[in-house]
Design an enzyme around this catalytic site. Structure first.
Site, short mmCIF file in Angstrom:
data_model
loop_
_atom_site.label_atom_id
_atom_site.label_comp_id
_atom_site.label_asym_id
_atom_site.label_seq_id
_atom_site.Cartn_x
_atom_site.Cartn_y
_atom_site.Cartn_z
N ALA A 1 26.18 31.82 -7.80
CA ALA A 1 24.88 31.12 -7.92
C ALA A 1 24.05 31.76 -9.03
O ALA A 1 23.97 32.99 -9.13
CB ALA A 1 24.11 31.19 -6.61
N GLU B 1 27.44 37.01 -22.22
CA GLU B 1 26.08 37.06 -22.78
C GLU B 1 25.53 38.49 -22.76
O GLU B 1 24.60 38.81 -23.49
CB GLU B 1 25.15 36.14 -21.99
CG GLU B 1 25.19 34.70 -22.40
CD GLU B 1 24.60 34.45 -23.79
OE1 GLU B 1 23.45 34.79 -24.02
OE2 GLU B 1 25.33 33.91 -24.63
N LYS C 1 21.31 39.24 -15.75
CA LYS C 1 22.72 39.46 -15.43
C LYS C 1 23.11 40.93 -15.64
O LYS C 1 24.06 41.42 -15.03
CB LYS C 1 23.60 38.53 -16.27
CG LYS C 1 23.56 37.08 -15.82
CD LYS C 1 24.41 36.86 -14.57
CE LYS C 1 24.53 35.40 -14.19
NZ LYS C 1 25.42 35.17 -13.04
N HIS D 1 33.43 29.23 -20.28
CA HIS D 1 34.53 28.40 -19.78
C HIS D 1 33.97 27.06 -19.33
O HIS D 1 32.89 26.98 -18.77
CB HIS D 1 35.31 29.12 -18.68
CG HIS D 1 34.46 29.76 -17.64
ND1 HIS D 1 33.89 31.01 -17.81
CD2 HIS D 1 34.04 29.32 -16.44
CE1 HIS D 1 33.17 31.31 -16.75
NE2 HIS D 1 33.24 30.30 -15.91
P1 NAP Z 1 26.39 26.21 -12.87
O1 NAP Z 1 27.29 25.03 -13.04
O2 NAP Z 1 25.05 26.21 -13.50
O3 NAP Z 1 26.21 26.43 -11.29
C1 NAP Z 1 25.23 27.30 -10.78
C2 NAP Z 1 25.24 27.23 -9.27
O4 NAP Z 1 24.20 28.09 -8.77
C3 NAP Z 1 24.92 25.82 -8.71
O5 NAP Z 1 25.68 25.63 -7.54
C4 NAP Z 1 23.45 25.92 -8.36
O6 NAP Z 1 23.04 25.05 -7.35
C5 NAP Z 1 23.42 27.35 -7.82
N1 NAP Z 1 22.08 27.90 -7.76
C6 NAP Z 1 21.15 27.97 -8.75
N2 NAP Z 1 20.02 28.52 -8.29
C7 NAP Z 1 20.22 28.80 -6.98
C8 NAP Z 1 19.42 29.36 -5.95
N3 NAP Z 1 18.16 29.73 -6.17
N4 NAP Z 1 19.97 29.52 -4.72
C9 NAP Z 1 21.24 29.12 -4.47
N5 NAP Z 1 22.04 28.56 -5.40
C10 NAP Z 1 21.54 28.40 -6.63
O7 NAP Z 1 27.12 27.53 -13.35
P2 NAP Z 1 28.70 27.81 -13.60
O8 NAP Z 1 29.01 27.43 -15.01
O9 NAP Z 1 29.47 27.26 -12.48
O10 NAP Z 1 28.72 29.40 -13.57
C11 NAP Z 1 28.93 30.10 -12.35
C12 NAP Z 1 28.41 31.52 -12.50
O11 NAP Z 1 29.11 32.18 -13.54
C13 NAP Z 1 26.94 31.62 -12.86
O12 NAP Z 1 26.42 32.77 -12.23
C14 NAP Z 1 26.94 31.82 -14.38
O13 NAP Z 1 25.78 32.51 -14.77
C15 NAP Z 1 28.20 32.65 -14.52
N6 NAP Z 1 28.92 32.52 -15.80
C16 NAP Z 1 29.28 31.29 -16.24
C17 NAP Z 1 30.02 31.18 -17.40
C18 NAP Z 1 30.46 29.84 -17.94
O14 NAP Z 1 30.84 29.78 -19.10
N7 NAP Z 1 30.45 28.78 -17.13
C19 NAP Z 1 30.39 32.34 -18.11
C20 NAP Z 1 30.01 33.57 -17.60
C21 NAP Z 1 29.29 33.66 -16.42
P3 NAP Z 1 22.52 23.54 -7.71
O15 NAP Z 1 23.76 22.72 -7.85
O16 NAP Z 1 21.70 23.21 -6.52
O17 NAP Z 1 21.74 23.63 -8.99
N1 GDD Z 2 23.09 24.11 -24.64
C1 GDD Z 2 23.10 23.81 -25.96
N2 GDD Z 2 22.61 22.61 -26.37
N3 GDD Z 2 23.61 24.71 -26.82
C2 GDD Z 2 23.65 24.37 -28.14
C3 GDD Z 2 23.18 23.15 -28.62
C4 GDD Z 2 22.62 22.22 -27.69
O1 GDD Z 2 22.18 21.14 -28.04
N4 GDD Z 2 23.38 23.12 -29.95
C5 GDD Z 2 23.95 24.27 -30.30
N5 GDD Z 2 24.11 25.05 -29.20
C6 GDD Z 2 24.66 26.42 -29.20
C7 GDD Z 2 23.80 27.44 -28.48
O2 GDD Z 2 22.71 27.87 -29.33
C8 GDD Z 2 24.82 28.54 -28.21
O3 GDD Z 2 24.96 29.37 -29.32
C9 GDD Z 2 26.14 27.75 -28.02
O4 GDD Z 2 25.88 26.43 -28.49
C10 GDD Z 2 26.61 27.68 -26.57
O5 GDD Z 2 25.53 27.23 -25.77
P1 GDD Z 2 25.75 26.81 -24.23
O6 GDD Z 2 26.83 25.82 -24.12
O7 GDD Z 2 24.40 26.47 -23.69
O8 GDD Z 2 26.31 28.15 -23.58
P2 GDD Z 2 25.87 29.68 -23.70
O9 GDD Z 2 26.91 30.37 -24.51
O10 GDD Z 2 24.46 29.81 -24.11
O11 GDD Z 2 25.95 30.15 -22.17
C11 GDD Z 2 27.06 29.77 -21.34
O12 GDD Z 2 28.07 30.76 -21.44
C12 GDD Z 2 27.68 32.06 -20.98
C13 GDD Z 2 28.88 32.99 -21.18
O13 GDD Z 2 28.87 33.48 -22.48
C14 GDD Z 2 26.51 29.63 -19.93
O14 GDD Z 2 27.52 29.10 -19.11
C15 GDD Z 2 26.10 30.97 -19.36
O15 GDD Z 2 25.74 30.83 -17.99
C16 GDD Z 2 27.26 31.95 -19.52
O16 GDD Z 2 26.92 33.22 -19.02
#
Ligand code: NAP
Ligand code: GDD
Length: 355
Positions: free
Chosen positions: A89, A137, A163, A189
């Site tokens: 979360a 990040e 984080k 991812h």
């Molecule tokens: P996500 O799609 O944004 O999902 C976030 C989840 O957290 C959702 O289920 C959301 O619920 C829940 N949440 C947010 N605020 C909450 C609260 N106050 N209480 C309880 N639940 C809450 O994120 P994700 O991409 O699956 O990522 C999963 C985790 O990995 C996150 O911690 C993210 O920061 C971390 N992470 C992600 C990536 C990536 O690239 N995806 C990379 C590195 C780390 P709702 O559906 O109700 O909003």
């Molecule tokens: N969201 C978004 N929207 N990003 C954009 C856009 C836009 O219109 N245009 C360019 N970008 C660029 C952002 O400035 C960033 O450099 C890159 O695209 C990726 O942005 P996001 O897809 O929003 O992901 P993130 O890298 O900032 O964060 C995601 O990955 C992290 C792991 O490195 C999230 O999933 C984080 O929760 C996660 O920790």
């Protein structure tokens, strides 16, 4: 007969929560998830697992709780008594964390203290295995390339700072109380379950909408940022593998390959046979559809971040050596799978709103 393992997933309604629930159920786990109260149903990613409380798979259960409400977390842990806790979360959007720094810190940072402290107070710390969703990040203003478990952190956003607090808290419970607590330092991812506000999904959704005439253009921010993009389905396997190790530790999960946002755009639009030609620079840069001559990509500084992480690429060697983990999906396959899912929705008229 061995007892079925019980897992508790926070963030089960999110992208990774959906993929992890699928994986754990396929491995025979009893899966419990935390959902927070919302005025409309947001179970799209787990809709195939959960129908209504009277007609649910017996191995899959949801509980109301919130990362900002320690009592609710305590109660769920007490009721479920899990073997493994996956803390996914988060307020996970980096740019939005600049608008909501206090809330982001509360959910992502203090939320972890609430969860770990509840486990400790319930006397469950000696057997529960804990996964913390840490992130690339943390590297922020990167100090070396590629980034590994030993690369110093230089977080550059309220999200990354929250984080960082959570990362250190997880290690503190491991060192102070002997918890089996591990950090997965995951690089970006994606997949069809990805939220519409992240750039990968924004692009595949936008390319599909433009192709079907539902949208005229796609407006983005920094096209030159580079990321190490893998598939979430592969990454949740790495989370599970960390929980199966005798000793807890911290692991980078990454592909080791880097692409720019611009590359992502080009790849997605090639799939709908609309090659892009770039024209201009900075805020005036446009992506022109070579076939029609129309400008279909524009830049809006609204999508820039006050402090950008320009470049990330990970070294997953430790995960390969110790967990036997490797990503399977290539960048090309990832974009193609996301495009296929969004094109289907666009054709069916069910494409979700722009993020
Ligand atoms: P996500 O799609 O944004 O999902 C976030 C989840 O957290 C959702 O289920 C959301 O619920 C829940 N949440 C947010 N605020 C909450 C609260 N106050 N209480 C309880 N639940 C809450 O994120 P994700 O991409 O699956 O990522 C999963 C985790 O990995 C996150 O911690 C993210 O920061 C971390 N992470 C992600 C990536 C990536 O690239 N995806 C990379 C590195 C780390 P709702 O559906 O109700 O909003
Ligand atoms: N969201 C978004 N929207 N990003 C954009 C856009 C836009 O219109 N245009 C360019 N970008 C660029 C952002 O400035 C960033 O450099 C890159 O695209 C990726 O942005 P996001 O897809 O929003 O992901 P993130 O890298 O900032 O964060 C995601 O990955 C992290 C792991 O490195 C999230 O999933 C984080 O929760 C996660 O920790």
């Amino acid at each position: 007969m061995t007892k079925r393992k019980v897992a508790l997933i926070t963030g089960i309604t999110g992208q990774d929560g959906g993929y992890l629930a699928d994986l754990l159920l396929s491995k025979g786990y009893e899966v419990h998830g935390i959902r927070r109260r919302s005025s409309s149903v947001n179970l799209q990613r787990i809709g195939h697992l959960y129908r209504n409380p009277h007609d649910r798979a017996e191995n899959f259960h949801l509980h109301y709780a919130d990362m900002t409400d320690g009592m609710s977390l305590f109660q769920v842990l007490k009721d479920v008594r899990p073997d493994e806790v996956y803390n996914l979360a988060a307020q996970s959007h980096v740019r939005i964390s600049f608008d909501k720094p206090e809330y982001t810190s509360d959910v992502n940072g203090l939320g972890v203290v609430r969860l770990l402290e509840a486990i400790r107070l319930l006397g469950m710390g000696d057997h529960v295995r804990f996964y913390q969703a840490s992130t690339s990040e943390l590297y922020g203003n990167v100090q070396e390339t590629p980034q590994s478990e030993t690369t110093p952190f230089r977080p550059r956003s309220p999200y990354a700072i929250s984080k960082h607090f959570a990362f250190l808290t997880t290690i503190n419970y491991r060192e102070a109380y002997g918890f089996h607590a591990s950090n997965g330092i995951l690089f970006n991812h994606e997949g069809p379950y990805r939220g519409e506000g992240f750039v990968s999904r924004k692009i595949t959704r936008g390319a599909s909408a433009i192709h079907y005439g539902l949208q005229d253009k796609l407006v983005l921010g920094n096209l030159n940022a580079t990321r190490d993009w893998g598939h979430a389905r592969d990454y949740v396997e790495g989370m599970w593998l960390m929980m199966q190790r005798e000793e807890p530790s911290d692991y980078v999960l990454a592909t080791g390959e880097q692409h720019s946002v611009r590359d992502f755009v080009e790849r997605a639009f090639e799939i709908v046979d609309r090659p892009i030609e770039w024209d201009g620079a900075g805020l005036e840069e446009k992506g022109i559809d070579k076939k029609s001559g129309k400008a279909i990509i524009e830049i809006d500084p609204r999508f820039y971040r006050p402090a950008e992480v320009n470049s990330l690429v990970g070294n997953p060697a430790k995960a390969k050596d110790e967990l036997g983990w490797e990503h399977r999906t290539t960048f090309g396959q990832l974009v193609a799978e996301m495009m296929e899912a969004d094109m289907k929705q666009a054709a069916a008229g069910t494409l979700s709103a722009e993020g």
